[in-house]
Design a protein around this motif. Structure first.
Motif, PDB file in Angstrom:
ATOM      1  N   MET A 160      45.664  40.457  44.885  1.00 22.64           N
ATOM      2  CA  MET A 160      44.836  40.717  46.061  1.00 22.64           C
ATOM      3  C   MET A 160      43.420  41.122  45.677  1.00 22.64           C
ATOM      4  SD  MET A 160      46.534  40.440  48.944  1.00 22.64           S
ATOM      5  CE  MET A 160      48.205  39.779  49.099  1.00 22.64           C
ATOM      6  N   ALA A 161      42.466  40.307  46.081  1.00 21.24           N
ATOM      7  CA  ALA A 161      41.065  40.670  45.901  1.00 21.24           C
ATOM      8  C   ALA A 161      40.694  41.808  46.843  1.00 21.24           C
ATOM      9  CB  ALA A 161      40.175  39.461  46.146  1.00 21.24           C
ATOM     10  N   GLU A 162      39.586  42.464  46.508  1.00 15.31           N
ATOM     11  CA  GLU A 162      39.119  43.598  47.305  1.00 15.31           C
ATOM     12  C   GLU A 162      37.673  43.436  47.763  1.00 15.31           C
ATOM     13  OE1 GLU A 162      41.741  46.132  44.127  1.00 15.31           O
ATOM     14  OE2 GLU A 162      39.567  46.337  44.176  1.00 15.31           O
ATOM     15  N   LYS A 163      36.903  42.605  47.060  1.00 17.65           N
ATOM     16  CA  LYS A 163      35.480  42.461  47.374  1.00 17.65           C
ATOM     17  C   LYS A 163      34.947  41.193  46.724  1.00 17.65           C
ATOM     18  CE  LYS A 163      34.654  45.801  43.634  1.00 17.65           C
ATOM     19  NZ  LYS A 163      36.092  46.004  43.351  1.00 17.65           N
ATOM     20  N   ARG A 164      33.787  40.767  47.183  1.00 18.49           N
ATOM     21  CA  ARG A 164      33.189  39.529  46.686  1.00 18.49           C
ATOM     22  C   ARG A 164      33.064  39.522  45.169  1.00 18.49           C
ATOM     23  NH1 ARG A 164      31.336  35.849  44.369  1.00 18.49           N
ATOM     24  NH2 ARG A 164      29.679  34.408  44.985  1.00 18.49           N
ATOM     25  N   SER A 165      32.758  40.670  44.576  1.00 21.58           N
ATOM     26  CA  SER A 165      32.496  40.722  43.139  1.00 21.58           C
ATOM     27  C   SER A 165      33.747  40.548  42.282  1.00 21.58           C
ATOM     28  CB  SER A 165      31.803  42.042  42.771  1.00 21.58           C
ATOM     29  OG  SER A 165      32.610  43.157  43.115  1.00 21.58           O
ATOM     30  N   ASP A 166      34.956  40.633  42.863  1.00 25.82           N
ATOM     31  CA  ASP A 166      36.153  40.409  42.038  1.00 25.82           C
ATOM     32  C   ASP A 166      36.879  39.111  42.374  1.00 25.82           C
ATOM     33  OD1 ASP A 166      37.679  40.952  44.318  1.00 25.82           O
ATOM     34  OD2 ASP A 166      38.633  42.743  43.499  1.00 25.82           O
ATOM     35  N   TRP A 167      36.336  38.315  43.285  1.00 24.20           N
ATOM     36  CA  TRP A 167      36.987  37.039  43.592  1.00 24.20           C
ATOM     37  C   TRP A 167      37.057  36.148  42.351  1.00 24.20           C
ATOM     38  CZ3 TRP A 167      34.091  35.685  48.798  1.00 24.20           C
ATOM     39  CH2 TRP A 167      34.485  36.615  49.779  1.00 24.20           C
ATOM     40  N   GLN A 168      36.024  36.200  41.530  1.00 26.26           N
ATOM     41  CA  GLN A 168      36.020  35.368  40.325  1.00 26.26           C
ATOM     42  C   GLN A 168      37.120  35.794  39.364  1.00 26.26           C
ATOM     43  OE1 GLN A 168      32.246  35.300  38.281  1.00 26.26           O
ATOM     44  NE2 GLN A 168      32.873  33.650  36.895  1.00 26.26           N
ATOM     45  N   ASP A 169      37.394  37.107  39.280  1.00 30.10           N
ATOM     46  CA  ASP A 169      38.465  37.579  38.404  1.00 30.10           C
ATOM     47  C   ASP A 169      39.838  37.169  38.936  1.00 30.10           C
ATOM     48  OD1 ASP A 169      36.788  38.762  36.523  1.00 30.10           O
ATOM     49  OD2 ASP A 169      36.756  40.690  37.576  1.00 30.10           O
ATOM     50  N   VAL A 170      40.026  37.225  40.246  1.00 34.62           N
ATOM     51  CA  VAL A 170      41.289  36.759  40.828  1.00 34.62           C
ATOM     52  C   VAL A 170      41.473  35.275  40.527  1.00 34.62           C
ATOM     53  CG1 VAL A 170      42.504  36.321  43.006  1.00 34.62           C
ATOM     54  CG2 VAL A 170      41.335  38.511  42.636  1.00 34.62           C
ATOM     55  N   GLU A 171      40.403  34.528  40.676  1.00 28.49           N
ATOM     56  CA  GLU A 171      40.462  33.096  40.376  1.00 28.49           C
ATOM     57  C   GLU A 171      40.782  32.865  38.902  1.00 28.49           C
ATOM     58  OE1 GLU A 171      37.837  29.151  41.531  1.00 28.49           O
ATOM     59  OE2 GLU A 171      36.812  31.069  41.246  1.00 28.49           O
ATOM     60  N   ARG A 172      40.194  33.676  38.037  1.00 25.21           N
ATOM     61  CA  ARG A 172      40.434  33.530  36.597  1.00 25.21           C
ATOM     62  C   ARG A 172      41.891  33.812  36.248  1.00 25.21           C
ATOM     63  NH1 ARG A 172      38.200  37.556  31.902  1.00 25.21           N
ATOM     64  NH2 ARG A 172      39.040  36.425  30.113  1.00 25.21           N
ATOM     65  N   ILE A 173      42.474  34.867  36.836  1.00 26.89           N
ATOM     66  CA  ILE A 173      43.886  35.166  36.590  1.00 26.89           C
ATOM     67  C   ILE A 173      44.754  33.995  37.016  1.00 26.89           C
ATOM     68  CG2 ILE A 173      45.816  36.632  37.311  1.00 26.89           C
ATOM     69  CD1 ILE A 173      43.810  38.957  37.478  1.00 26.89           C
ATOM     70  N   HIS A 174      44.456  33.444  38.148  1.00 27.79           N
ATOM     71  CA  HIS A 174      45.226  32.298  38.625  1.00 27.79           C
ATOM     72  C   HIS A 174      45.110  31.123  37.658  1.00 27.79           C
ATOM     73  CE1 HIS A 174      46.826  29.173  41.183  1.00 27.79           C
ATOM     74  NE2 HIS A 174      45.702  28.500  41.023  1.00 27.79           N
ATOM     75  N   GLU A 175      43.893  30.820  37.227  1.00 30.05           N
ATOM     76  CA  GLU A 175      43.688  29.673  36.353  1.00 30.05           C
ATOM     77  C   GLU A 175      44.347  29.885  34.987  1.00 30.05           C
ATOM     78  OE1 GLU A 175      42.573  26.936  37.277  1.00 30.05           O
ATOM     79  OE2 GLU A 175      41.441  27.345  39.103  1.00 30.05           O
ATOM     80  N   LEU A 176      44.339  31.120  34.493  1.00 28.78           N
ATOM     81  CA  LEU A 176      44.890  31.399  33.168  1.00 28.78           C
ATOM     82  C   LEU A 176      46.404  31.418  33.154  1.00 28.78           C
ATOM     83  CD1 LEU A 176      42.541  34.237  31.847  1.00 28.78           C
ATOM     84  CD2 LEU A 176      42.729  31.915  30.947  1.00 28.78           C
ATOM     85  N   TYR A 177      47.025  31.913  34.226  1.00 27.60           N
ATOM     86  CA  TYR A 177      48.452  32.202  34.151  1.00 27.60           C
ATOM     87  C   TYR A 177      49.316  31.413  35.126  1.00 27.60           C
ATOM     88  CZ  TYR A 177      46.623  35.805  31.195  1.00 27.60           C
ATOM     89  OH  TYR A 177      45.964  36.456  30.187  1.00 27.60           O
ATOM     90  N   SER A 178      48.735  30.536  35.915  1.00 25.49           N
ATOM     91  CA  SER A 178      49.565  29.610  36.672  1.00 25.49           C
ATOM     92  C   SER A 178      50.144  28.589  35.706  1.00 25.49           C
ATOM     93  CB  SER A 178      48.736  28.895  37.746  1.00 25.49           C
ATOM     94  OG  SER A 178      48.369  29.781  38.756  1.00 25.49           O
ATOM     95  N   ARG A 179      51.264  28.007  36.093  1.00 22.84           N
ATOM     96  CA  ARG A 179      51.887  27.019  35.227  1.00 22.84           C
ATOM     97  C   ARG A 179      50.975  25.819  35.069  1.00 22.84           C
ATOM     98  NH1 ARG A 179      57.186  27.408  34.197  1.00 22.84           N
ATOM     99  NH2 ARG A 179      57.542  25.163  34.313  1.00 22.84           N
TER     100      ARG A 179
END
Length: 332
Positions: free
Chosen positions: A56-75
């Protein structure tokens, strides 16, 4: 999201919890957490046992980190091609990206092009609002204009057809920290306006939402009561639900949309009063009950999930309900 200090039950305590009952993880999905708050330890995501993890993102400045986690650890090979979580809920943890603006950070996100904080804050003392706004500017903060964050939120939802919208919501207890004065809050009317924008986007893209609510469940219920069914997202999760069991019954009886509500609980927020927690759980229909860790580090997600189960003193909840309702929540 847990109160400041991050990990309200204490990450050290959670890390000391036993996760030896590996059978739990066959059923366990973490419906709400914030591992992007600890990117230094995000590599632990690869070791998680929980099957699905809603980041869960919390603010505009961490959307990129949420996206990065998804890209790194999705199958590999699946992250851009599978629109339905059912098809990828397999043997290893998978991050479900969720994008939104938490009410604690609503003042950092304007609904116009203004660079002024004062219209986004409120306090009983007007001088305190000005002092807090000055402190925010002094540390380099400025409200992000709607022309920045709103198109970006839309872009992310278009890019990830299985992303959820969250965390966003309403919080009458939210206060600004480290601004030199006490009692200054993100303006409640502004929080409400942001909620409506999130709901509109979620409805447009047919996405589930994860909502935060503190001390304003009556207002939130009225907000949904005023929506037409076609204006309401397909699924609504009220995370770490802290309202009364009567409020749960009220939400699920809302005309034409009551069957869209899900209720999630965490040890981090809900375990302080177990009697009330039991009452809440008993009021939730079996297929609408969810579990979460609400933890802010990948190091604590698995232990936090187990602690939630054990804190409820009813492991059967996890075995019977935690995963399948989560899939129903996230699957369109």
């Amino acid at each position: 999201m847990t109160p400041s200090g991050l990990g309200a039950t204490g990450d050290a305590q959670l890390l000391g919890s036993s996760t030896s009952d590996e059978y739990l993880f066959e059923y366990l999905a973490d419906s709400h957490c914030h591992p992007q708050d600890d990117m230094a330890n995000v590599s632990h995501f690869d070791k998680l046992c929980a099957r699905e993890v809603a980041v869960m993102a919390e603010k505009r400045s961490d959307w990129q980190d949420v996206e990065r986690i998804h890209e790194l650890y999705s199958r590999k090979g699946q992250q851009d091609s599978i629109p339905c979580i059912y098809k990828i809920a397999v043997s290893s943890a998978r991050p479900v990206p969720c994008f939104g603006i938490h009410p604690w950070f609503s003042h950092l996100h304007a609904l116009d092009e203004s660079a002024d904080f004062e219209p986004l804050l409120e306090s009983k003392n007007c001088d305190d609002v000005q002092a807090a706004a000055a402190a925010l500017r002094d540390r380099g903060d400025t409200p992000i204009p709607a022309s920045d964050w709103l198109p970006e939120l839309r872009r992310l939802l278009q890019k990830y057809p299985y992303a959820c919208v969250g965390e966003f919501g309403l919080d009458k207890a939210a206060i600004l920290l480290n601004v030199g004065v006490r009692g200054v809050q993100p303006k409640y009317d502004h929080q409400t306006a942001l909620v409506k924008h999130h709901l509109d986007l979620a409805t447009e893209f047919n996405r589930p939402v994860s909502m935060h609510c503190v001390r304003c469940y009556g207002h939130m219920a009225q907000l949904f009561r005023d929506l037409k069914p076609e204006e309401c997202p397909p699924k609504v999760m009220l995370h770490s639900f802290g309202g009364s069991h009567e409020m749960i019954k009220g939400f699920i009886k809302l005309p034409k949309i009551g069957n869209r509500f899900y209720f999630s609980f965490s040890s981090a927020i809900n375990a302080t009063n177990l009697d009330k927690l039991v009452q809440r759980i008993q009021a939730v229909p079996d297929d609408r009950l969810l579990l979460e860790s609400d933890q802010v580090s990948a190091l604590a997600i698995d232990a936090g999930g187990c602690t939630t189960v054990y804190g409820m003193s009813c492991t059967w909840i996890c075995r019977m309900h935690a995963r399948e309702p989560y899939l129903r929540l996230c699957c369109i």
